[in-house]
Design a protein around this motif. Structure first.
Motif, PDB file in Angstrom:
ATOM      1  N   ASP A  65     -11.465  -1.064  15.353  1.00 32.12           N
ATOM      2  CA  ASP A  65     -11.382  -2.488  15.668  1.00 32.12           C
ATOM      3  C   ASP A  65     -11.968  -3.383  14.584  1.00 32.12           C
ATOM      4  O   ASP A  65     -11.926  -4.602  14.718  1.00 32.12           O
ATOM      5  N   ASP A  66     -12.491  -2.803  13.511  1.00 25.91           N
ATOM      6  CA  ASP A  66     -13.128  -3.639  12.483  1.00 25.91           C
ATOM      7  C   ASP A  66     -12.408  -3.602  11.131  1.00 25.91           C
ATOM      8  O   ASP A  66     -12.888  -4.175  10.160  1.00 25.91           O
ATOM      9  N   LYS A  67     -11.234  -2.944  11.070  1.00 28.89           N
ATOM     10  CA  LYS A  67     -10.494  -2.840   9.809  1.00 28.89           C
ATOM     11  C   LYS A  67      -9.006  -2.986  10.086  1.00 28.89           C
ATOM     12  O   LYS A  67      -8.528  -2.583  11.148  1.00 28.89           O
ATOM     13  N   PRO A  68      -8.249  -3.511   9.105  1.00 31.16           N
ATOM     14  CA  PRO A  68      -6.792  -3.555   9.275  1.00 31.16           C
ATOM     15  C   PRO A  68      -6.214  -2.142   9.382  1.00 31.16           C
ATOM     16  O   PRO A  68      -6.772  -1.190   8.832  1.00 31.16           O
ATOM     17  N   LEU A  69      -5.107  -2.025  10.077  1.00 30.11           N
ATOM     18  CA  LEU A  69      -4.457  -0.725  10.214  1.00 30.11           C
ATOM     19  C   LEU A  69      -3.999  -0.207   8.860  1.00 30.11           C
ATOM     20  O   LEU A  69      -3.443  -0.950   8.053  1.00 30.11           O
ATOM     21  N   LYS A  70      -4.217   1.078   8.626  1.00 30.92           N
ATOM     22  CA  LYS A  70      -3.774   1.698   7.378  1.00 30.92           C
ATOM     23  C   LYS A  70      -2.265   1.569   7.206  1.00 30.92           C
ATOM     24  O   LYS A  70      -1.762   1.382   6.098  1.00 30.92           O
ATOM     25  N   SER A  71      -1.534   1.674   8.298  1.00 35.43           N
ATOM     26  CA  SER A  71      -0.070   1.582   8.218  1.00 35.43           C
ATOM     27  C   SER A  71       0.386   0.180   7.825  1.00 35.43           C
ATOM     28  O   SER A  71       1.386   0.029   7.123  1.00 35.43           O
ATOM     29  N   LEU A  72      -0.326  -0.852   8.270  1.00 32.89           N
ATOM     30  CA  LEU A  72       0.027  -2.211   7.849  1.00 32.89           C
ATOM     31  C   LEU A  72      -0.300  -2.421   6.374  1.00 32.89           C
ATOM     32  O   LEU A  72       0.435  -3.095   5.652  1.00 32.89           O
ATOM     33  N   ASP A  73      -1.394  -1.804   5.912  1.00 31.88           N
ATOM     34  CA  ASP A  73      -1.717  -1.882   4.493  1.00 31.88           C
ATOM     35  C   ASP A  73      -0.642  -1.162   3.673  1.00 31.88           C
ATOM     36  O   ASP A  73      -0.303  -1.578   2.571  1.00 31.88           O
ATOM     37  N   ARG A  74      -0.081  -0.127   4.237  1.00 29.15           N
ATOM     38  CA  ARG A  74       1.013   0.596   3.577  1.00 29.15           C
ATOM     39  C   ARG A  74       2.249  -0.297   3.433  1.00 29.15           C
ATOM     40  O   ARG A  74       2.952  -0.232   2.422  1.00 29.15           O
ATOM     41  N   VAL A  75       2.521  -1.114   4.433  1.00 31.58           N
ATOM     42  CA  VAL A  75       3.628  -2.074   4.351  1.00 31.58           C
ATOM     43  C   VAL A  75       3.351  -3.055   3.200  1.00 31.58           C
ATOM     44  O   VAL A  75       4.246  -3.364   2.408  1.00 31.58           O
ATOM     45  N   ALA A  76       2.100  -3.504   3.108  1.00 38.25           N
ATOM     46  CA  ALA A  76       1.717  -4.405   2.014  1.00 38.25           C
ATOM     47  C   ALA A  76       1.865  -3.712   0.666  1.00 38.25           C
ATOM     48  O   ALA A  76       2.325  -4.319  -0.310  1.00 38.25           O
ATOM     49  N   ARG A  77       1.500  -2.430   0.590  1.00 39.12           N
ATOM     50  CA  ARG A  77       1.628  -1.686  -0.669  1.00 39.12           C
ATOM     51  C   ARG A  77       3.088  -1.613  -1.111  1.00 39.12           C
ATOM     52  O   ARG A  77       3.411  -1.844  -2.271  1.00 39.12           O
ATOM     53  N   LEU A  78       3.971  -1.304  -0.189  1.00 39.45           N
ATOM     54  CA  LEU A  78       5.396  -1.253  -0.528  1.00 39.45           C
ATOM     55  C   LEU A  78       5.868  -2.612  -1.033  1.00 39.45           C
ATOM     56  O   LEU A  78       6.545  -2.703  -2.061  1.00 39.45           O
ATOM     57  N   THR A  79       5.490  -3.665  -0.342  1.00 37.14           N
ATOM     58  CA  THR A  79       5.884  -5.015  -0.742  1.00 37.14           C
ATOM     59  C   THR A  79       5.361  -5.337  -2.141  1.00 37.14           C
ATOM     60  O   THR A  79       6.099  -5.842  -2.986  1.00 37.14           O
ATOM     61  N   ASN A  80       4.096  -5.011  -2.390  1.00 36.45           N
ATOM     62  CA  ASN A  80       3.493  -5.283  -3.697  1.00 36.45           C
ATOM     63  C   ASN A  80       4.097  -4.421  -4.803  1.00 36.45           C
ATOM     64  O   ASN A  80       4.300  -4.902  -5.924  1.00 36.45           O
ATOM     65  N   LEU A  81       4.370  -3.151  -4.515  1.00 36.53           N
ATOM     66  CA  LEU A  81       5.008  -2.276  -5.500  1.00 36.53           C
ATOM     67  C   LEU A  81       6.364  -2.827  -5.921  1.00 36.53           C
ATOM     68  O   LEU A  81       6.696  -2.866  -7.109  1.00 36.53           O
ATOM     69  N   LEU A  82       7.142  -3.247  -4.935  1.00 39.11           N
ATOM     70  CA  LEU A  82       8.459  -3.793  -5.240  1.00 39.11           C
ATOM     71  C   LEU A  82       8.344  -5.086  -6.035  1.00 39.11           C
ATOM     72  O   LEU A  82       9.060  -5.280  -7.022  1.00 39.11           O
ATOM     73  N   GLU A  83       7.445  -5.960  -5.631  1.00 37.66           N
ATOM     74  CA  GLU A  83       7.244  -7.223  -6.351  1.00 37.66           C
ATOM     75  C   GLU A  83       6.836  -6.964  -7.798  1.00 37.66           C
ATOM     76  O   GLU A  83       7.373  -7.570  -8.726  1.00 37.66           O
ATOM     77  N   ALA A  84       5.882  -6.060  -7.988  1.00 34.53           N
ATOM     78  CA  ALA A  84       5.412  -5.749  -9.347  1.00 34.53           C
ATOM     79  C   ALA A  84       6.530  -5.131 -10.180  1.00 34.53           C
ATOM     80  O   ALA A  84       6.542  -5.281 -11.407  1.00 34.53           O
ATOM     81  N   GLY A  85       7.478  -4.476  -9.516  1.00 35.14           N
ATOM     82  CA  GLY A  85       8.611  -3.870 -10.210  1.00 35.14           C
ATOM     83  C   GLY A  85       9.769  -4.826 -10.419  1.00 35.14           C
ATOM     84  O   GLY A  85      10.843  -4.410 -10.846  1.00 35.14           O
ATOM     85  N   GLY A  86       9.569  -6.097 -10.101  1.00 37.84           N
ATOM     86  CA  GLY A  86      10.603  -7.100 -10.340  1.00 37.84           C
ATOM     87  C   GLY A  86      11.616  -7.254  -9.226  1.00 37.84           C
ATOM     88  O   GLY A  86      12.619  -7.950  -9.382  1.00 37.84           O
TER      89      GLY A  86
END
Length: 180
Positions: A65-86
């Motif tokens: 209850d005190d940290k964001p879900l790892k799976s939601l952070d994974r969604v953010a990672r995918l989004t950021n990876l794609l953005e960084a890749g253009g």
């Protein structure tokens, strides 16, 4: 865990694999503060700026209850990876469908506090950032009802679907890749 990560970094370095982060990774991130990654410019399977990415991520695992879900952070990672890749927002069609143990992550801060879980839902800022980045955040209506929630309890922008199963089926039939 740190020892294992250090060993992996050393092994990658010995193999000549670059583990240098992007020069301006924070600026390249679409979901700032979440979804960190290490750029590996010499590795295979890099994001393709000319490709359309249609992805649905199944988020069912709860967390503390005190940290964001790892799976939601994974969604953010995918989004950021794609953005960084253009890969621009127009070429990214990302859907996160939450159900089961992940259901309460969709609560607004007020609903989180009303349940006695603390003043702020640790997932709400991440959900807002995902929505701002163009990610669709969907909630299984069956899980919503099973947890005694109503749409008014949810972080604004979270969409309620009849069932996560329907969301996954419909998106897969529309050509979305499923990530569990």
């Amino acid at each position: 865990m740190k020892a294992v990560l250090s060993a992996i970094v050393l092994a990658l370095g010995a193999l000549g694999v670059s583990t240098v982060a992007l020069p301006s990774q924070a600026q390249a991130q679409t979901v700032v503060g979440h979804g960190a990654f290490t750029a590996l410019p010499d590795a295979g399977e890099q994001p393709d700026a000319g490709r359309d990415y249609k992805v649905i991520l199944d988020v069912a695992q709860g967390g503390p209850d005190d940290k964001p879900l790892k799976s939601l952070d994974r969604v953010a990672r995918l989004t950021n990876l794609l953005e960084a890749g253009g890969v621009t927002g127009e070429r990214r069609k990302i859907v996160a469908v939450l159900h089961g143990g992940a259901t309460l992550a969709t609560l607004s801060d007020a609903a989180w506090a009303a349940r006695g879980k603390g003043e702020v839902n640790p997932n709400s800022a991440l959900i807002r950032a995902l929505l701002a980045a163009g990610v669709q955040v969907r909630l299984c209506g069956q899980s919503m009802v099973a947890n005694g929630l109503t749409p008014a309890d949810l972080e604004p922008g979270v969409q309620v679907d009849t069932a996560a199963m329907m969301t996954v089926i419909h998106h897969q039939q529309a050509g979305y890749a499923l990530i569990l």
